[in-house]
Design a protein around this motif. Sequence first.
Motif, PDB file in Angstrom:
ATOM      1  N   VAL A 157       0.841  -1.197   0.000  1.00 14.53           N
ATOM      2  CA  VAL A 157       0.000   0.000   0.000  1.00 14.53           C
ATOM      3  C   VAL A 157       0.876   1.247   0.000  1.00 14.53           C
ATOM      4  N   PRO A 158       0.301   2.428  -0.329  1.00 12.97           N
ATOM      5  CA  PRO A 158       1.058   3.664  -0.172  1.00 12.97           C
ATOM      6  C   PRO A 158       1.529   3.793   1.278  1.00 12.97           C
ATOM      7  N   LEU A 159       2.708   4.394   1.448  1.00 18.16           N
ATOM      8  CA  LEU A 159       3.379   4.439   2.759  1.00 18.16           C
ATOM      9  C   LEU A 159       2.494   4.699   3.969  1.00 18.16           C
ATOM     10  N   PRO A 160       1.715   5.807   3.940  1.00 21.75           N
ATOM     11  CA  PRO A 160       1.011   6.155   5.185  1.00 21.75           C
ATOM     12  C   PRO A 160      -0.111   5.180   5.524  1.00 21.75           C
ATOM     13  N   LEU A 161      -0.461   4.341   4.538  1.00 21.18           N
ATOM     14  CA  LEU A 161      -1.575   3.437   4.786  1.00 21.18           C
ATOM     15  C   LEU A 161      -1.140   2.126   5.414  1.00 21.18           C
ATOM     16  N   TRP A 162       0.193   1.961   5.537  1.00 23.93           N
ATOM     17  CA  TRP A 162       0.646   0.704   6.142  1.00 23.93           C
ATOM     18  C   TRP A 162       0.618   0.860   7.656  1.00 23.93           C
ATOM     19  N   ARG A 163      -0.388   0.234   8.235  1.00 16.23           N
ATOM     20  CA  ARG A 163      -0.562   0.196   9.684  1.00 16.23           C
ATOM     21  C   ARG A 163      -0.260   1.537  10.367  1.00 16.23           C
ATOM     22  N   PRO A 164      -1.058   2.586  10.019  1.00 18.30           N
ATOM     23  CA  PRO A 164      -0.826   3.866  10.675  1.00 18.30           C
ATOM     24  C   PRO A 164      -1.060   3.738  12.186  1.00 18.30           C
ATOM     25  N   GLU A 165      -0.291   4.527  12.928  1.00 21.17           N
ATOM     26  CA  GLU A 165      -0.406   4.439  14.381  1.00 21.17           C
ATOM     27  C   GLU A 165      -1.608   5.268  14.853  1.00 21.17           C
ATOM     28  N   ASP A 166      -2.039   4.942  16.016  1.00 17.94           N
ATOM     29  CA  ASP A 166      -3.144   5.702  16.593  1.00 17.94           C
ATOM     30  C   ASP A 166      -2.739   7.156  16.701  1.00 17.94           C
ATOM     31  N   GLY A 167      -3.635   7.995  16.384  1.00 12.68           N
ATOM     32  CA  GLY A 167      -3.392   9.419  16.545  1.00 12.68           C
ATOM     33  C   GLY A 167      -2.625  10.038  15.424  1.00 12.68           C
ATOM     34  N   ALA A 168      -2.311   9.223  14.391  1.00 16.00           N
ATOM     35  CA  ALA A 168      -1.515   9.765  13.301  1.00 16.00           C
ATOM     36  C   ALA A 168      -2.316  10.786  12.530  1.00 16.00           C
ATOM     37  N   VAL A 169      -1.604  11.783  12.018  1.00 12.28           N
ATOM     38  CA  VAL A 169      -2.216  12.809  11.195  1.00 12.28           C
ATOM     39  C   VAL A 169      -2.614  12.178   9.873  1.00 12.28           C
ATOM     40  N   ASP A 170      -3.710  12.516   9.326  1.00 11.06           N
ATOM     41  CA  ASP A 170      -4.088  11.990   8.016  1.00 11.06           C
ATOM     42  C   ASP A 170      -3.123  12.507   6.963  1.00 11.06           C
ATOM     43  N   GLU A 171      -2.664  11.613   6.169  1.00 10.24           N
ATOM     44  CA  GLU A 171      -1.754  11.986   5.100  1.00 10.24           C
ATOM     45  C   GLU A 171      -2.453  11.735   3.783  1.00 10.24           C
ATOM     46  N   ASP A 172      -1.998  12.407   2.728  1.00  8.74           N
ATOM     47  CA  ASP A 172      -2.550  12.197   1.398  1.00  8.74           C
ATOM     48  C   ASP A 172      -1.822  11.016   0.759  1.00  8.74           C
ATOM     49  N   ALA A 173      -2.448   9.854   0.838  1.00  5.32           N
ATOM     50  CA  ALA A 173      -1.821   8.634   0.339  1.00  5.32           C
ATOM     51  C   ALA A 173      -1.497   8.741  -1.139  1.00  5.32           C
ATOM     52  N   GLY A 174      -2.306   9.501  -1.868  1.00  9.21           N
ATOM     53  CA  GLY A 174      -2.085   9.638  -3.303  1.00  9.21           C
ATOM     54  C   GLY A 174      -0.789  10.343  -3.644  1.00  9.21           C
ATOM     55  N   ARG A 175      -0.221  11.054  -2.625  1.00  9.29           N
ATOM     56  CA  ARG A 175       1.032  11.766  -2.898  1.00  9.29           C
ATOM     57  C   ARG A 175       2.210  11.141  -2.150  1.00  9.29           C
ATOM     58  N   ALA A 176       2.048   9.880  -1.718  1.00  9.78           N
ATOM     59  CA  ALA A 176       3.072   9.236  -0.900  1.00  9.78           C
ATOM     60  C   ALA A 176       4.239   8.697  -1.734  1.00  9.78           C
ATOM     61  N   GLY A 177       4.029   8.518  -3.052  1.00  9.90           N
ATOM     62  CA  GLY A 177       5.139   8.186  -3.952  1.00  9.90           C
ATOM     63  C   GLY A 177       5.684   6.765  -3.846  1.00  9.90           C
ATOM     64  N   ILE A 178       5.512   6.172  -2.692  1.00  7.13           N
ATOM     65  CA  ILE A 178       6.158   4.884  -2.445  1.00  7.13           C
ATOM     66  C   ILE A 178       5.128   3.881  -1.952  1.00  7.13           C
ATOM     67  N   PHE A 179       5.264   2.649  -2.488  1.00  5.79           N
ATOM     68  CA  PHE A 179       4.478   1.548  -1.968  1.00  5.79           C
ATOM     69  C   PHE A 179       5.305   0.795  -0.943  1.00  5.79           C
ATOM     70  N   ALA A 180       4.622   0.299   0.054  1.00  2.00           N
ATOM     71  CA  ALA A 180       5.336  -0.441   1.090  1.00  2.00           C
ATOM     72  C   ALA A 180       4.543  -1.664   1.487  1.00  2.00           C
ATOM     73  N   GLY A 181       5.283  -2.637   2.007  1.00  5.41           N
ATOM     74  CA  GLY A 181       4.605  -3.837   2.480  1.00  5.41           C
ATOM     75  C   GLY A 181       5.522  -4.664   3.347  1.00  5.41           C
ATOM     76  N   VAL A 182       4.923  -5.592   4.083  1.00  9.63           N
ATOM     77  CA  VAL A 182       5.697  -6.517   4.907  1.00  9.63           C
ATOM     78  C   VAL A 182       5.150  -7.903   4.665  1.00  9.63           C
ATOM     79  N   GLY A 183       6.063  -8.859   4.478  1.00  7.20           N
ATOM     80  CA  GLY A 183       5.624 -10.237   4.257  1.00  7.20           C
ATOM     81  C   GLY A 183       6.336 -11.180   5.204  1.00  7.20           C
ATOM     82  N   ARG A 184       5.690 -12.309   5.426  1.00  8.99           N
ATOM     83  CA  ARG A 184       6.265 -13.328   6.317  1.00  8.99           C
ATOM     84  C   ARG A 184       6.611 -14.543   5.465  1.00  8.99           C
ATOM     85  N   LYS A 185       7.805 -15.032   5.609  1.00 12.19           N
ATOM     86  CA  LYS A 185       8.226 -16.149   4.766  1.00 12.19           C
ATOM     87  C   LYS A 185       7.421 -17.389   5.075  1.00 12.19           C
ATOM     88  N   LYS A 186       6.967 -18.027   3.970  1.00 10.52           N
ATOM     89  CA  LYS A 186       6.149 -19.219   4.130  1.00 10.52           C
ATOM     90  C   LYS A 186       6.995 -20.376   4.622  1.00 10.52           C
TER      91      LYS A 186
END
Lengths: 703, 268
Positions: B239-268
């Motif tokens: 997902v766009p950076l700010p949408l990856w597990r935002p913390e409580d109380g985080a300021v809303d960010e414009d995900a459309g301008r985040a430029g970077i996709f991020a993710g975390v995976g667990r090895k099978k």
Amino acid sequence: MRAVYPTAYVPMSPVEIELYLLELVDLIADAVQAEPFAPCPVAVVGHRLVEAHFTGPETLQRTVEVLGHALLFNPELQDVPELAEKVVGILGAVSTGFATAMRLDAFDQQEQVKRALMTAKVRAEQVLKASEARFREVFDSSAFGIALTDLRGQCIDANAALADMIGCDRTALIGRRMIELFDPADVDALVATYRAVGEGGVERVREQRRLLREDGEPVWVHLAVSLLRESGGKPAYHVTMVEDVSELHLLRKNLDFQLLHDALTGLSNRQHFVTRLETLHGTSRGGITLYYLDLDAFSVVNNGLGHAVGDQLLTEVGRRLKAVVADETASVARMAGDEFAIVVDNSPTTPSVPAMIERINEALERPMDNGVALSASVGVVDRPAAGWDVAELLRAANATLRRAKAAGKRQWQTYDRHADQRLREQQARAARMPGALADGEIEVEYQPVVDLDSRRVLGHVARLRWEELGHDECLELAEATGLSLALGQWALREAAAEAVGSSASDPSESDPTESDPTESDPTESDPTESDPTESDPTESDGFGVLHFELSPMQSRDEDLVGTVKRTLDETGLPVSRLRIFLDTRSMLEGPGEDNAQFLRDNGIVTGLARFNGGQAELSLLADLPVDSLILDPSVVRRLAERPAAFLHDAVARTVRLIRSSGVSVLVAGVSSADCAAWWTQVEVDAAFGDHLAPAVPGYELSR
Amino acid sequence: MAERLSWVPNEVDTGLPSAARIYDYLLGGGHNFAADRALAEKFLRAQPNARTIARLNRAFLRRAVLHLVDVGVRQFLDLGSGIPTVGNVHEIAQKAEPESRVVYVDYEDVAVAHSRMILEDDDRTTILQEDLTDPDAVLAGVRATGLIDFSEPVGLLTVGVLHFVPPEQDPGGVVAAYRDVVVPGSYLALSQFTSDLQPDQMAAVVAVMRGSANPMYPRTRAEITAMFDGFDLVEPGVVPLPLWRPEDGAVDEDAGRAGIFAGVGRKK
């Protein structure tokens, strides 16, 4: 919090940030309300903001805005006296603290960057230094010559080893064009090499080339050229490494030299000469000439003056022979002890063979340091056909040398195919002769000895035959091989036995008392057999007297009398039926002259064979107790070949003279009717020859 | 003479901008030079949101590391770690779990030198100077440190770095090489620029960076997702950076301008 948060990254959760900022807000609120008012404590707020990395470009502005608004319009602070002034003071303090902290932070960061940079640089430098030190060490101490050149080929750096190889100072190499350091003959190839490496087509090139020393001497080197690139990968430099292989070269050449050259004279040895000869013979346009030399009487020098002197002489001979052909495409070799060979590739200016021989002799005749002057015999093979192989060339040259040597000292001969052929055949036969004798291949044949007037057979002369070789050739060969004595003794026994056997089976055996041909009476001949063409003396006269010519060696044999007597005893041949003819020339030489007397003393009728009528020979007739002679076939032949003239007259007179002295004369090799007629007229005592009757094997006699 | 030779290590060239230092500048750091800042300004003109993107990326790193600590990961391999700045992986992880061990990997001289400096007294953290696209060399170095136990789960971090790996170097293959040496239950945290968001600005950024030492290769969400081959993506996926597990109380960010996709995976 929301105002400041987006201005910079602060590694805290939003909740943590909120708490952090609230703490600062409390601090400010306290300061505003404090009495007496002092803005100093809020300076720490600026510090704390920076500490938490609220350091964005807009952070302070937002902070001031938020704080200014909040402080001025917060209901709780409305009672604070001189609020506006205090707020300004507080904002000023926060700003000052922030600015100071930022400056310090920037200093810190700059310091860190500096340290990091320093560390990175030091590290890089250490690695670089280590690398450069390693490189320098290799560069300076290497036995390889190393040069670094720019892409235009100019030398930027070079090490001492390279300078040593070239024989100049290291610094003198810098700035020079690399290819100028090489033999001009190699330059084109090198330019191509450097280009190929420079264009990156090949990683590295290894070649063998010649560096040129300052003194112009070439130095053989293994060369490796590779390309160095800049960090960006752009070609930057050539590294040229050269390994001086000239010593190796020399060593190898030296080894080759030792393998191919005679250690004493430094000339080519036989193996090397064979190669050179092959090359020159194979590529020559003008044809080659091969001279095979043997120093005359060198063993005398060696034995008389010692081997050390002999070695010196050989060395000097080698030098002089080389000088003789210095202007020619030629090679000189020592083939064996005192044998040398020269091959010359003939050019239009090459001297003729006689001129070259003359030069060789002149060179050798000049007295050496110790006063010795030498001469040589030379066998020459001049411009042999291309088809000759080298072994054959050398053999022919050597054989020709043997012929030349046989003629005496300081002789030379050119190769004669026929002479060579004869010699070869003879040598081949000579080698086979002992075996042939043992195997019974050599036979004794018997040729009637005839009274020319009556054609009556007086006896038989024993002749040797081996395949197509006649008596004289057999004898010559036997003499040459040392087989002559054994062969002669064997032949005498064979003949004696045959004489006894044939006569035993022949009822008309001649009177044993009639042993002297000089006493033979022509009237005794059968008139029916007077026609030479139809005569068959063997039938009418039996074997008669055995005429036996001794070989030269036999003639000198000290045990000759003993051998003859044993033969007579063992075969039972009466002494009266044997005439022994000694070799005239052997008698002249002396050592066997007693044999004539001993034979005579033992009652054996003795004559001389191969008598040619010379003055010395005539005097023998007076000295030796001989009563007959056989004229040499060569005399007979010579007369037969010429029209009757002075020589015929002289011989006739001589024969008459000899006969008048009581010595009977026999003629060998009568081969024609004319010849027979002439000798009949001269009145010789007896004759034999193919015209009169051919020699036949023993079994034909004893029919 | 030798300093002109290619076989000597590259010296620190302060005249040549480096991605690590640009990132540092965009994050408000001072570990950068005029050339870095000049290129960063160009970057900013092409993508005015760059500072925010940098901050969001850094924030994602923090959240991801904390998440991994949370699920029990105690060892991290940070590939392309860059210049240490505020909120480094070891600081975040060790604050949450003091036993955490971190191996940083970067090839940039200043990043490595600076890392060495701040890690001098930390025996649970170290830095290797290697190129992450050479997994064999990296892994050999990692094993040599003794800090990573490959029989235990490892947190692989490739945060804001794979967009510098060109397609011909096969970033997916590079990731797979690391994946293959870690045990199931290990994690991969990955973020990289995408052209799916703000394609015009992204194209401008690519143009700015094209001539630099660190050209950039934005990838589509699908391509980025494919790098998680062999991993189970944890929520919410790529997902766009700010949408990856935002913390409580985080300021809303414009995900459309985040430029970077991020993710975390667990090895099978």
